[in-house]
Design a protein around this motif. Structure first.
Motif: not given
Length: 109
Positions: A1-5, A39-42
Motif C-alpha cells: 500500500m506504499g509509504e502512506k497507507y 494514525n488509524l483513519i478508517g
C-alpha cells in the motif's frame, strides 16, 4: 500500500472456530489496536453476504465509531449466488446490520 497507507488483516470468520482463550486474546488485541493506533483513519470490514450481521462485526464497528473512524463494509461471496438470491440476502444483510446502501462498496447488486 506504499509509504502512506498500511493494510492490516485482523482475525475474521475463522475466529469462531478457535477456543475461548484464543478468541479472548484476539479480542483484546483488536480492541487495543483500535484504541491505540493514533494514525488509524478508517477500516474496511469485509463481510460474507451469506451471513447475517454478527455481534463481533458490531463490536468492531462500535470500536471504530467510538474513535470517529470511517468504515467501509464490503460484501463478498456474491459470485456464489443467483441474482435473486443476492438481492434477497443483500436486503436481509442491510436489515440485520443496520447499514445503508451508501455504507457499502460501490459494487452493489
Amino acid at each position: 500500500m506504499g509509504e502512506k497507507y498500511r493494510f492490516v488483516d485482523l482475525p475474521g470468520y475463522g475466529y469462531a472456530a478457535r477456543d475461548f482463550k484464543e478468541r479472548n486474546l484476539w479480542a483484546k488485541m483488536i480492541e487495543t489496536f483500535f484504541k491505540e493506533r493514533q494514525n488509524l483513519i478508517g477500516f474496511i470490514l469485509v463481510c460474507d453476504m451469506r451471513r447475517e450481521w454478527t455481534e463481533d462485526e458490531q463490536i468492531m464497528l462500535d470500536l471504530a465509531e467510538n474513535r470517529g473512524l470511517e468504515c467501509l463494509c464490503v460484501l463478498t461471496k456474491i459470485d456464489k449466488l443467483s441474482r435473486g438470491e443476492s438481492l434477497k440476502l443483500h436486503k436481509n444483510w442491510l436489515k440485520t446490520s443496520g447499514r445503508t446502501r451508501a455504507s457499502l462498496s460501490r459494487f452493489q447488486p
